[in-house]
Design a protein around this motif. Structure first.
Motif, PDB file in Angstrom:
ATOM      1  N   GLY A   1      18.014 -59.559 -17.126  1.00  0.00           N
ATOM      2  CA  GLY A   1      16.798 -60.366 -17.039  1.00  0.00           C
ATOM      3  C   GLY A   1      16.777 -61.248 -15.801  1.00  0.00           C
ATOM      4  O   GLY A   1      15.744 -61.367 -15.129  1.00  0.00           O
ATOM      5  N   GLY A   2      17.919 -61.871 -15.479  1.00  0.00           N
ATOM      6  CA  GLY A   2      17.975 -62.702 -14.279  1.00  0.00           C
ATOM      7  C   GLY A   2      17.805 -61.901 -13.010  1.00  0.00           C
ATOM      8  O   GLY A   2      17.073 -62.297 -12.091  1.00  0.00           O
ATOM      9  N   TYR A   3      18.467 -60.745 -12.931  1.00  0.00           N
ATOM     10  CA  TYR A   3      18.354 -59.909 -11.732  1.00  0.00           C
ATOM     11  C   TYR A   3      16.926 -59.400 -11.552  1.00  0.00           C
ATOM     12  O   TYR A   3      16.385 -59.397 -10.438  1.00  0.00           O
ATOM     13  N   TYR A   4      16.325 -58.968 -12.652  1.00  0.00           N
ATOM     14  CA  TYR A   4      14.952 -58.437 -12.571  1.00  0.00           C
ATOM     15  C   TYR A   4      13.973 -59.516 -12.130  1.00  0.00           C
ATOM     16  O   TYR A   4      13.071 -59.273 -11.314  1.00  0.00           O
ATOM     17  N   ALA A   5      14.158 -60.752 -12.635  1.00  0.00           N
ATOM     18  CA  ALA A   5      13.255 -61.829 -12.248  1.00  0.00           C
ATOM     19  C   ALA A   5      13.457 -62.236 -10.796  1.00  0.00           C
ATOM     20  O   ALA A   5      12.487 -62.565 -10.097  1.00  0.00           O
ATOM     21  N   ARG A   6      14.694 -62.222 -10.303  1.00  0.00           N
ATOM     22  CA  ARG A   6      14.950 -62.592  -8.902  1.00  0.00           C
ATOM     23  C   ARG A   6      14.319 -61.613  -7.934  1.00  0.00           C
ATOM     24  O   ARG A   6      14.044 -61.964  -6.780  1.00  0.00           O
ATOM     25  N   ASN A   7      14.094 -60.393  -8.376  1.00  0.00           N
ATOM     26  CA  ASN A   7      13.434 -59.400  -7.540  1.00  0.00           C
ATOM     27  C   ASN A   7      11.943 -59.297  -7.840  1.00  0.00           C
ATOM     28  O   ASN A   7      11.315 -58.279  -7.511  1.00  0.00           O
ATOM     29  N   GLU A   8      11.417 -60.349  -8.474  1.00  0.00           N
ATOM     30  CA  GLU A   8       9.983 -60.494  -8.731  1.00  0.00           C
ATOM     31  C   GLU A   8       9.426 -59.363  -9.586  1.00  0.00           C
ATOM     32  O   GLU A   8       8.299 -58.899  -9.399  1.00  0.00           O
ATOM     33  N   GLY A   9      10.256 -58.897 -10.550  1.00  0.00           N
ATOM     34  CA  GLY A   9       9.770 -57.892 -11.491  1.00  0.00           C
ATOM     35  C   GLY A   9       8.830 -58.513 -12.514  1.00  0.00           C
ATOM     36  O   GLY A   9       8.987 -59.667 -12.924  1.00  0.00           O
ATOM     37  N   LYS A  10       7.850 -57.761 -12.941  1.00  0.00           N
ATOM     38  CA  LYS A  10       6.831 -58.273 -13.859  1.00  0.00           C
ATOM     39  C   LYS A  10       6.966 -57.707 -15.274  1.00  0.00           C
ATOM     40  O   LYS A  10       6.629 -58.369 -16.240  1.00  0.00           O
ATOM     41  N   ASN A  11       7.470 -56.499 -15.399  1.00  0.00           N
ATOM     42  CA  ASN A  11       7.521 -55.832 -16.707  1.00  0.00           C
ATOM     43  C   ASN A  11       8.889 -56.075 -17.351  1.00  0.00           C
ATOM     44  O   ASN A  11       9.699 -55.166 -17.510  1.00  0.00           O
ATOM     45  N   TRP A  12       9.155 -57.335 -17.731  1.00  0.00           N
ATOM     46  CA  TRP A  12      10.488 -57.682 -18.220  1.00  0.00           C
ATOM     47  C   TRP A  12      10.755 -57.130 -19.612  1.00  0.00           C
ATOM     48  O   TRP A  12      11.928 -56.919 -19.978  1.00  0.00           O
ATOM     49  N   ILE A  13       9.718 -56.891 -20.402  1.00  0.00           N
ATOM     50  CA  ILE A  13       9.937 -56.336 -21.751  1.00  0.00           C
ATOM     51  C   ILE A  13      10.507 -54.922 -21.657  1.00  0.00           C
ATOM     52  O   ILE A  13      11.436 -54.552 -22.398  1.00  0.00           O
ATOM     53  N   GLN A  14       9.986 -54.117 -20.738  1.00  0.00           N
ATOM     54  CA  GLN A  14      10.523 -52.773 -20.550  1.00  0.00           C
ATOM     55  C   GLN A  14      11.975 -52.836 -20.091  1.00  0.00           C
ATOM     56  O   GLN A  14      12.816 -52.045 -20.531  1.00  0.00           O
ATOM     57  N   THR A  15      12.287 -53.774 -19.213  1.00  0.00           N
ATOM     58  CA  THR A  15      13.674 -53.938 -18.755  1.00  0.00           C
ATOM     59  C   THR A  15      14.587 -54.319 -19.903  1.00  0.00           C
ATOM     60  O   THR A  15      15.705 -53.801 -20.031  1.00  0.00           O
ATOM     61  N   MET A  16      14.127 -55.215 -20.761  1.00  0.00           N
ATOM     62  CA  MET A  16      14.927 -55.621 -21.916  1.00  0.00           C
ATOM     63  C   MET A  16      15.174 -54.441 -22.856  1.00  0.00           C
ATOM     64  O   MET A  16      16.297 -54.245 -23.355  1.00  0.00           O
ATOM     65  N   LEU A  17      14.144 -53.649 -23.110  1.00  0.00           N
ATOM     66  CA  LEU A  17      14.299 -52.492 -23.982  1.00  0.00           C
ATOM     67  C   LEU A  17      15.276 -51.478 -23.388  1.00  0.00           C
ATOM     68  O   LEU A  17      16.104 -50.900 -24.110  1.00  0.00           O
ATOM     69  N   LEU A  18      15.192 -51.258 -22.077  1.00  0.00           N
ATOM     70  CA  LEU A  18      16.133 -50.346 -21.432  1.00  0.00           C
ATOM     71  C   LEU A  18      17.559 -50.874 -21.525  1.00  0.00           C
ATOM     72  O   LEU A  18      18.496 -50.120 -21.796  1.00  0.00           O
ATOM     73  N   THR A  19      17.735 -52.180 -21.325  1.00  0.00           N
ATOM     74  CA  THR A  19      19.074 -52.762 -21.396  1.00  0.00           C
ATOM     75  C   THR A  19      19.665 -52.613 -22.792  1.00  0.00           C
ATOM     76  O   THR A  19      20.851 -52.310 -22.952  1.00  0.00           O
ATOM     77  N   ALA A  20      18.839 -52.830 -23.800  1.00  0.00           N
ATOM     78  CA  ALA A  20      19.323 -52.763 -25.177  1.00  0.00           C
ATOM     79  C   ALA A  20      19.576 -51.333 -25.641  1.00  0.00           C
ATOM     80  O   ALA A  20      20.392 -51.121 -26.549  1.00  0.00           O
ATOM     81  N   CYS A  21      18.897 -50.357 -25.021  1.00  0.00           N
ATOM     82  CA  CYS A  21      18.925 -48.995 -25.571  1.00  0.00           C
ATOM     83  C   CYS A  21      19.632 -47.971 -24.703  1.00  0.00           C
ATOM     84  O   CYS A  21      20.077 -46.942 -25.228  1.00  0.00           O
ATOM     85  N   ILE A  22      19.745 -48.202 -23.399  1.00  0.00           N
ATOM     86  CA  ILE A  22      20.131 -47.111 -22.508  1.00  0.00           C
ATOM     87  C   ILE A  22      21.522 -46.566 -22.817  1.00  0.00           C
ATOM     88  O   ILE A  22      21.736 -45.355 -22.861  1.00  0.00           O
ATOM     89  N   PHE A  23      22.484 -47.435 -23.072  1.00  0.00           N
ATOM     90  CA  PHE A  23      23.833 -46.957 -23.383  1.00  0.00           C
ATOM     91  C   PHE A  23      23.981 -46.549 -24.846  1.00  0.00           C
ATOM     92  O   PHE A  23      24.522 -45.464 -25.130  1.00  0.00           O
ATOM     93  N   PRO A  24      23.511 -47.352 -25.826  1.00  0.00           N
ATOM     94  CA  PRO A  24      23.641 -46.908 -27.219  1.00  0.00           C
ATOM     95  C   PRO A  24      22.921 -45.606 -27.517  1.00  0.00           C
ATOM     96  O   PRO A  24      23.448 -44.757 -28.241  1.00  0.00           O
TER      97      PRO A  24
END
Length: 591
Positions: free
Chosen positions: A346-369
């Motif tokens: 979340g911090g990295y995505y925001a520092r790069n001015e990302g807007k779709n943080w919910i999609q990033t959160m879902l990917l983080t929670a799901c990509i490896f499991p």
């Protein structure tokens, strides 16, 4: 009144005695004559460690066929490892010798002969447990021991030699004897006997007999650590040389020109300039597929913290002694460290001015499991088809999903929100130009795919020997206990990965290629490619695995391991390169 009091006291004593009897196996203390439960676990081909079946899948007879034997279900990790303990119903009493006695008899029909014959020819082994100590034996002598004899034999007698120290069991030896030929229509009588003997070995050291000190503490293990340590010194020296010599000279030249009063001279010199300084307007441009990269970086940091936590907990608690404990700790620690993964992504995505943080959160929670669950689903389907104990029960799958849904996912969400608000402010030292600069053509060895492919070679070299010990312990029935070595190799791997990725990023930027983000991540992640190639070599040369079942499980487990390794090394290498890039451009004076 006195009768009532006496009756209550008697009932309390009975309950207390029952509680003590039930707790014997848990506190590992017995009185003379106390029953000791012998649990049968699994049976399977010796060369195929994951191909295991219920002990009674073979036509072994039961002492009391009319009684339903007790089942002992351990923790989540024990179930996921394919253990199913069933009461053997054999009589064992603490420090009480039992002469040879019959277990049961079975009349062999064609199916029983066929099952036993296949088991003996495939060198089937079985596993028992008593007082949480493993006991191993073989169904029958392998055919190479009975050359010249057309018959196939099965062992019918089990001799248990149990050592004790005071009121505790120290070790148990099982000797399989009395091989009998397998012939349709004959009756086999299975027997056993128990002998007890005193031992001076203390209880705290009873598990040492299962540890192969000569294997894990061989000189080559120490040599590999020394070799990796020298590699770390070389790479850190190389990175230091880049920072202290090359960059310092570049800084001096660039600063001198920036301070020059002759604008025409400054413009002429800047036009002649080349290298990493010219990409200052593009080097911090957000990479493509920012959401995916943020999720991978966050997950990789989470996995690094997870591995470190499991190593430290195992060292502190000697978890390798208990069945399935390490797997349970791994699952719980993964769920608890999800906050870190969400925070970093979340911090990295925001520092790069990302807007779709919910999609990033879902990917983080799901990509490896989800990746691991997909592989595990295929393997579980194969295990169910083969009726193997490696098949995970539906209830255990539900428990894992509940842990992810109610612990891991909320923590990842909370971490993402905290990371966006606490660590989401842009901190790039240079402004990003509106129009991307063209990337000049360079020689083939300075292209991103080549740098990424070569980047994983040295990190793999730093863990190559340790991979052999880990693979051997996992696939060849050895207990891995040198977690101090593991911790040291883990730290060396992270340092080497960071150094190699920094060097690769510097070469790429010197080639005036500012697409360094994914190159840096893939340079670290490519370590898993070499591990996967090594696993193929190990499978062909070092093992005797056969059959579709074991092959699928071998490469399925290895693929899950490589996915985690690539994500972890890629994230660590990328963050090291990010810190390096920010450091070198912080001192560059630009308009």
């Amino acid at each position: 009144m006195r009768r009532a009091t006496a009756a209550a006291a008697a009932a309390a004593l009975v309950l207390l005695a029952a509680g003590l009897a039930a707790a014997d196996e848990h506190n590992h203390r017995y009185q003379v004559g106390d029953p000791v439960t012998l649990w049968v676990n699994k049976v399977g081909p010796y060369n195929n460690p994951q191909e295991t079946y219920n002990y009674y899948l073979l036509p072994f007879c039961k002492p009391r066929p009319g009684d339903k034997p007790r089942h002992k279900w351990g923790g989540l990790g024990e179930v996921l490892q394919g253990n199913e303990l069933i009461d053997s119903q054999l009589e064992l009493k603490f420090r009480t010798d039992l002469p040879k006695r019959d277990i049961c008899s079975v009349k062999l029909d064609d199916d029983a002969v066929g099952d036993f014959t296949e088991a003996v020819r495939r060198h089937y082994w079985y596993e028992f447990f008593a007082d949480d100590l493993p006991i191993w034996g073989f169904v029958g002598p392998p055919p190479e021991q009975t050359k010249g004899d057309s018959n196939v034999y099965v062992y019918t007698h089990k001799s248990l030699d149990i050592a004790y120290n005071g009121d505790r069991i120290i070790h148990i030896n099982l000797t399989s004897e009395s091989p009998q030929p397998l012939t349709t229509g004959t009756t086999l009588t299975f027997t056993y006997q128990v002998q007890w003997k005193a031992s001076s070995i203390p209880f705290v050291r009873r598990f040492e007999r299962y540890l192969d000190f000569n294997f894990f503490e061989h000189q080559i293990h120490w040599f590999s650590i020394f070799n990796s340590f020298m590699m770390v010194i070389f790479l850190t020296g190389l990175v230091s040389m880049i920072l202290l010599r090359t960059l310092r000279r570049d800084y001096a030249r660039y600063t001198q020109r920036a301070d020059h009063d002759d604008l025409e001279s400054l413009e002429r010199d800047m036009n002649e300039e080349s290298g990493w300084k010219l990409v200052h307007g593009d080097v911090f441009r957000p990479p493509k597929y920012l959401e995916v990269l943020a999720a991978l970086v966050g997950t990789g940091v989470q996995l690094a913290l997870l591995v470190l936590s499991v190593i430290l907990i195992t060292i502190a608690g000697t978890l390798f002694v208990e069945r399935g404990t390490i797997v349970t700790v791994f699952i719980i620690c993964y769920a608890l460290t999800s906050f870190v993964g969400g925070y970093v992504s979340g911090g990295y995505y925001a520092r790069n001015e990302g807007k779709n943080w919910i999609q990033t959160m879902l990917l983080t929670a799901c990509i490896f499991p989800v990746s691991c669950f997909s592989i595990a689903f295929v393997l579980n389907t194969i295990a169910i088809f083969y009726q193997s104990l490696a098949a995970v029960p539906f209830g255990s799958i539900v428990i894992v999903l509940l842990i992810w849904m109610f612990i891991s996912f909320p923590l990842c969400l909370f971490g993402t929100v905290v990371g966006r608000n606490w660590a989401g402010a842009p901190d790039h030292p240079c402004r990003v130009k509106r129009i991307p600069s063209p990337i000049p053509d360079k020689k083939w060895y300075l292209r991103p795919p080549v740098i990424a492919f070569v980047g994983g070679l040295l990190p793999f070299g730093s863990i190559f020997i340790e991979m052999y010990f880990i693979f051997t312990s996992f696939w060849n029935y050895k207990v891995y206990y040198v977690y101090g070595f593991f911790l040291l190799v883990f730290v060396i791997l992270l340092i080497v990965t960071v150094c190699v990725t920094i060097v690769g990023t510097y070469f790429l930027l010197n080639a005036e290629n500012y697409h360094w983000h994914w190159t840096a991540f893939c340079a670290g992640a490519s370590t898993s490619l070499y591990v996967m190639l090594y696993s193929v070599h190990y499978f062909v040369v070092k093992t005797k695995m056969t059959g579709f079942f074991q092959t699928a499980f071998y490469f399925g487990y290895t693929l899950m391991f490589c996915l985690g390794l690539s994500t972890m090394c890629g994230a660590v290498g990328y963050l090291g390169s990010l810190a390096f890039v920010q450091r070198i451009f912080r001192n560059v004076k630009v308009d």
